[in-house]
Design an enzyme around this catalytic site. Structure first.
Site, PDB file in Angstrom:
ATOM      1  N   CYS A  80       0.836  -1.203   0.000  1.00 46.73           N
ATOM      2  CA  CYS A  80       0.000   0.000   0.000  1.00 46.73           C
ATOM      3  C   CYS A  80       0.874   1.257   0.000  1.00 46.73           C
ATOM      4  CB  CYS A  80      -0.942   0.004   1.207  1.00 46.73           C
ATOM      5  SG  CYS A  80      -2.057   1.426   1.251  1.00 46.73           S
ATOM      6  N   GLY A 111       8.920  -3.879   8.086  1.00 45.98           N
ATOM      7  CA  GLY A 111       8.347  -2.754   7.359  1.00 45.98           C
ATOM      8  C   GLY A 111       6.910  -2.491   7.770  1.00 45.98           C
ATOM      9  N   SER A 112       6.129  -3.539   7.885  1.00 43.93           N
ATOM     10  CA  SER A 112       4.730  -3.405   8.282  1.00 43.93           C
ATOM     11  C   SER A 112       4.607  -2.850   9.688  1.00 43.93           C
ATOM     12  CB  SER A 112       4.027  -4.767   8.197  1.00 43.93           C
ATOM     13  OG  SER A 112       4.099  -5.294   6.893  1.00 43.93           O
ATOM     14  N   SER A 155       7.388 -13.604   9.296  1.00 41.48           N
ATOM     15  CA  SER A 155       8.328 -13.572   8.176  1.00 41.48           C
ATOM     16  C   SER A 155       8.999 -14.934   8.083  1.00 41.48           C
ATOM     17  CB  SER A 155       9.391 -12.488   8.387  1.00 41.48           C
ATOM     18  OG  SER A 155      10.479 -12.659   7.505  1.00 41.48           O
ATOM     19  N   ASP A 157      11.678 -15.524   6.820  1.00 45.31           N
ATOM     20  CA  ASP A 157      13.130 -15.350   6.867  1.00 45.31           C
ATOM     21  C   ASP A 157      13.708 -15.454   8.277  1.00 45.31           C
ATOM     22  OD1 ASP A 157      12.887 -14.836   4.167  1.00 45.31           O
ATOM     23  OD2 ASP A 157      12.894 -12.666   4.413  1.00 45.31           O
ATOM     24  N   MET A 199      15.214 -18.619   0.018  1.00 44.93           N
ATOM     25  CA  MET A 199      14.913 -17.227   0.335  1.00 44.93           C
ATOM     26  C   MET A 199      15.693 -16.749   1.555  1.00 44.93           C
ATOM     27  SD  MET A 199      10.824 -16.860  -0.375  1.00 44.93           S
ATOM     28  CE  MET A 199      10.204 -16.637  -2.036  1.00 44.93           C
ATOM     29  N   GLY A 568       2.107 -41.192  24.174  1.00 52.11           N
ATOM     30  CA  GLY A 568       2.527 -40.304  25.241  1.00 52.11           C
ATOM     31  C   GLY A 568       2.592 -40.979  26.592  1.00 52.11           C
ATOM     32  N   GLU A 623      -3.200 -41.807  25.332  1.00 54.97           N
ATOM     33  CA  GLU A 623      -3.417 -43.250  25.418  1.00 54.97           C
ATOM     34  C   GLU A 623      -3.658 -43.750  26.842  1.00 54.97           C
ATOM     35  OE1 GLU A 623      -0.016 -45.344  23.924  1.00 54.97           O
ATOM     36  OE2 GLU A 623       1.415 -44.138  25.051  1.00 54.97           O
ATOM     37  N   GLN A 658       5.878 -42.345  15.428  1.00 59.49           N
ATOM     38  CA  GLN A 658       7.327 -42.506  15.604  1.00 59.49           C
ATOM     39  C   GLN A 658       8.072 -42.551  14.289  1.00 59.49           C
ATOM     40  OE1 GLN A 658       7.105 -46.083  18.325  1.00 59.49           O
ATOM     41  NE2 GLN A 658       8.799 -45.010  19.296  1.00 59.49           N
TER      42      GLN A 658
END
Length: 752
Positions: A80, A111-112, A155, A157, A199, A568, A623, A658
């Site tokens: 924008c 940036g946002s 992000s 990254d 990236m 578990g 379980e 597993q």
């Protein structure tokens, strides 16, 4: 007409999309509704805020149903340009006030989040200007004098300061490892080299961790470019030596922002040409591109997003309109709040350091774990170990796997072997766990014997559930002396810890046991003391979630409720965390117990929900949640009482939990544990009275605990730690799956 000073929260996603954004939006909406606060979604990010109208929409409980497992962002994201201007922000302020919004949860990158902070700072002046222009009343301005801002870092990254991981990073690593694992098989078939571009812009996290997780042969990252042109010869020599030793494939990973020290880009194509010219290699280039952003989010990203979204709403409601804007992140499985602009500035600092050629500073800003991972990878990428320094003492260290197999065991063994050999030590592999140690099944491992182990599940060394008793100790002592073992690494679960403690307890009777023993947590149950996360648990959670996602798709078509039983033992970690990641209506844990009253309540929720249009129900059961009210009983009860409105099916996922190759997280964590374990054993093996310990992950850092403290830290009867940090997340699970007053008529009616 009087103006109602209604408080509403706006939520938006901005910048590049990241897997997990939908889970964060869902969490923000449902947490707010549960707290009786209205929420508006701002569609298409800041663009929607500037345009207003139907781009800003009031959300209900069911508005966010069925989005938890979806990638991308359902409320959209767009660049924008208008919002970068004061005129655009003036329009945005007016549109927010029309909906009584004076708090924003902004989900995006630096940036946002910078844009959100600028907007917040200008808010009082924007309101003043709108009042003067007659676009809003003074009463409206007085009702909303300040704009609260909370940022959630999203992000792929992982380039945002303030959180160990950003939303989407773990999923991106899944895509990278899946792709490179697949590429490796075709590369080996044709003895090819593949150059894979990932990236990352100015952040080499994906390239570095992707290389660590896949056993890549070379990597280029922006933070640490090659020192000079000698890197070309060095890389070619490593790849050539690898070929000569019998390796059929070579993988080179390059971050898209990689450059040399002179600022010249290092591209995948240039590396391809170099290898073809110097080595006459059959080389291919694969640019993964936006496949790294796409697809369903991993369990980690779903749960991270859920936690951060919940915390964002809590921060807004507990603060004041003038509260400092914060970024909410995760450090060591704990929610943390950091000043928003401090995080943005530190994030920009890395890019600035790289641009100025200050690479040491850039590595420092990335943190110790990033640097340690890079130095570990430097060793693992070698085709052969380095020559030991003259006079260096060589130790004989052994490694074994114990208990049930856990994905990541092989990764840990490989790292331990190669790092140990590189330091000039002899590494012995013990087959079939403690049974192999008793029987003398011990062999020396060399650099090539663990080739390919970085990516494979199971246990190549073999394992067993044998815990030594009585006469076994004599046999173990004899083999320790026979093979001159000076330190022992035990990679495994409860059996491994108990067996190691038994050896430690027999020290007075067997002098041969006067060696350091270190236990590394590897169990899908995540039930071991001293570590918040065990190797294998993340893989198991992803296996469960992938299966449950498919189960839910099948259930939608025929109005079914599935009761899914997960592993578990007496630890409910897998049940709770998979329930959170799949949007289960109810999760039954041994820690919490089950009563008939609970079952009746939950059954009523389900019946009422299906009557109101619900199409799928999901119950996850540990379980060993209850010896009587088990998954069979629950399935039968729900089927009998609900037969007029829905069908019931039971699914026991069994050993698929597993199986499979380890997740990126388990591969990376196994490698880190192996490096720390080696350091400990080397140090302790040179002492007259060495210490034995178990290693673990606490608050994002590795810690060591004295083995003598094992009994004190556990509930031996239920084979789990006395303190289980993840139980704190039960409340959030209930909030998001149960009805909110005035929001949804009953649990799960509006979707998961």
């Amino acid at each position: 007409m009087a103006v109602l000073c209604t408080k509403r929260i706006g939520v938006l996603t901005s910048g590049g999309d990241s897997p997990g954004m939908n889970a964060a939006v869902r969490s923000v909406v449902r947490t707010a509704l549960e707290r009786k606060v209205e929420v508006c979604a701002i569609y298409e990010g800041y663009q929607g805020m500037v345009e207003g109208g139907d781009r800003i929409s009031l959300m209900s409980w069911d508005s966010v149903g069925g989005i938890l497992h979806k990638g991308g962002t359902e409320i959209g994201s767009a660049r924008c340009k208008a919002f970068r201007t004061r005129e655009g922000r003036l329009k945005a302020a007016r549109n927010l006030l029309e909906h009584s919004i004076d708090a924003l949860v902004a989900i995006g990158g630096d940036g946002s989040l910078t844009g959100a902070d600028v907007f917040r700072a200008e808010w009082p002046e924007l309101l003043k200007e709108l009042v003067q222009a007659g676009e809003i009343s003074q009463e409206q301005a007085d009702c909303h004098p300040a704009l609260a801002i909370v940022g959630l870092p999203a992000s792929i990254d992982n380039d945002m300061y303030g959180s160990d991981m950003t939303l989407g990073t773990d999923t991106a690593l899944h895509r990278i490892t899946e792709a490179i694992d697949a590429i490796s098989s075709t590369a080996a078939s044709h003895q090819r080299t593949f150059v894979v571009e990932v990236m990352g812009r100015n952040c080499g996290y994906l390239a570095l961790m992707g290389a660590l997780a896949t056993g890549a042969d070379w990597v280029f990252i922006p933070e640490c470019p090659p020192v000079d042109n000698s890197w070309e010869e060095q890389m070619c020599q490593v790849l050539k030596t690898g070929r000569e030793s019998g390796r059929r494939d070579s993988i080179v990973i390059v971050a898209e922002g990689a450059k040399d020290r002179q600022g010249n880009p290092i591209s995948a194509q240039s590396i391809k040409e170099l290898l073809e010219n110097r080595l006459d290699e059959d080389t291919r280039v694969t640019i993964l591109g936006h496949v790294q952003r796409g697809g369903a989010p991993s369990v980690f990203d779903r749960n991270l997003s859920t936690m951060l979204g919940h915390a964002a709403v809590e921060y807004i409601l507990e603060g004041t309109p003038e509260s400092e804007p914060v970024l909410i992140g995760m450090r060591g499985n704990r929610i943390v709040h950091s000043p928003l602009m401090h995080c943005v500035e530190r994030t920009s600092g890395v890019a600035d350091a790289i641009a100025k050629g200050e690479y040491d500073k850039a590595m420092e800003l990335r943190g110790n774990s990033f640097k340690e991972a890079y130095h570990t990878l430097e060793t693992l990428m070698q085709a052969q170990p380095r020559t030991p320094e003259p006079g260096q003492k060589s130790l004989r260290l052994a490694v074994l796997n114990a208990g049930s197999a856990a994905p990541g065991m092989n990764t840990a063994v490989r790292a331990f072997v190669r790092l140990g050999i590189d330091k000039g030590h002899t590494i012995l592999g013990i087959e079939h766990g403690f049974r192999g140690l008793i029987e003398g099944k011990i062999k020396q491992l060399d650099w090539l014997s663990v080739r390919g182990w970085a990516t494979t599940g199971g246990s190549e060394l073999g394992t067993s559930r044998k815990i030594p008793k009585a006469k076994d100790f004599y046999a173990i002592a004899r083999h320790i002396e026979e093979y001159s073992i000076q330190g022992l690494l035990v990679i495994g679960g409860w059996v491994g810890y108990e067996a190691a403690y038994e050896l430690y307890s027999q020290l007075d009777n067997y002098p041969a046991f006067n060696i350091p023993i270190l236990c590394m947590p590897a169990s899908i149950d995540n039930n071991l003391p001293g570590s918040e996360l065990s190797i294998g648990a993340d893989t198991a959670l992803n296996n469960i979630t992938e299966a449950v996602d498919k189960i839910k798709q099948s259930a939608v078509a025929s109005n079914r409720c599935f009761v899914v039983e997960v592993m578990g033992r007496y630890c409910g970690y897998l049940a709770l965390m998979s329930g959170l990641a799949t949007g289960a209506e109810q999760v039954y844990l041994n820690e919490e117990g089950i009563t008939l009253t609970h079952l009746q309540r939950d059954l009523s929720y389900l019946i009422e929900g299906f009557k109101r249009g619900k199409r799928v129900g999901l119950v996850i059961c540990n379980e060993n949640a209850n010896p009587v009210y088990n998954s069979d009983f629950i399935s039968a009860l729900f089927a009998e009482e609900g037969q007029q409105v829905f069908q019931v099916r039971k699914a026991i996922l069994g050993h698929l939990q597993q199986g499979g190759d380890p997740s990126p997280f388990d591969r990376i964590q196994a490698t880190r544990f192996a490096a720390k374990s080696l350091e400990f054993l080397i140090e302790e093996a040179q002492k007259d009275s060495p210490t034995s310990a178990f290693i673990g992950l606490q608050a994002g850092q590795t810690h060591l605990f004295d083995l003598r403290d094992f009994p004190r830290m556990v509930d031996k009867d239920r084979q789990r730690p006395k303190h289980q940090w993840w139980l704190d997340w039960q409340l959030i699970s209930r909030i998001l799956s149960q009805p909110a007053a005035g929001a949804c008529p009953t649990a799960g009616v509006c979707g998961s």
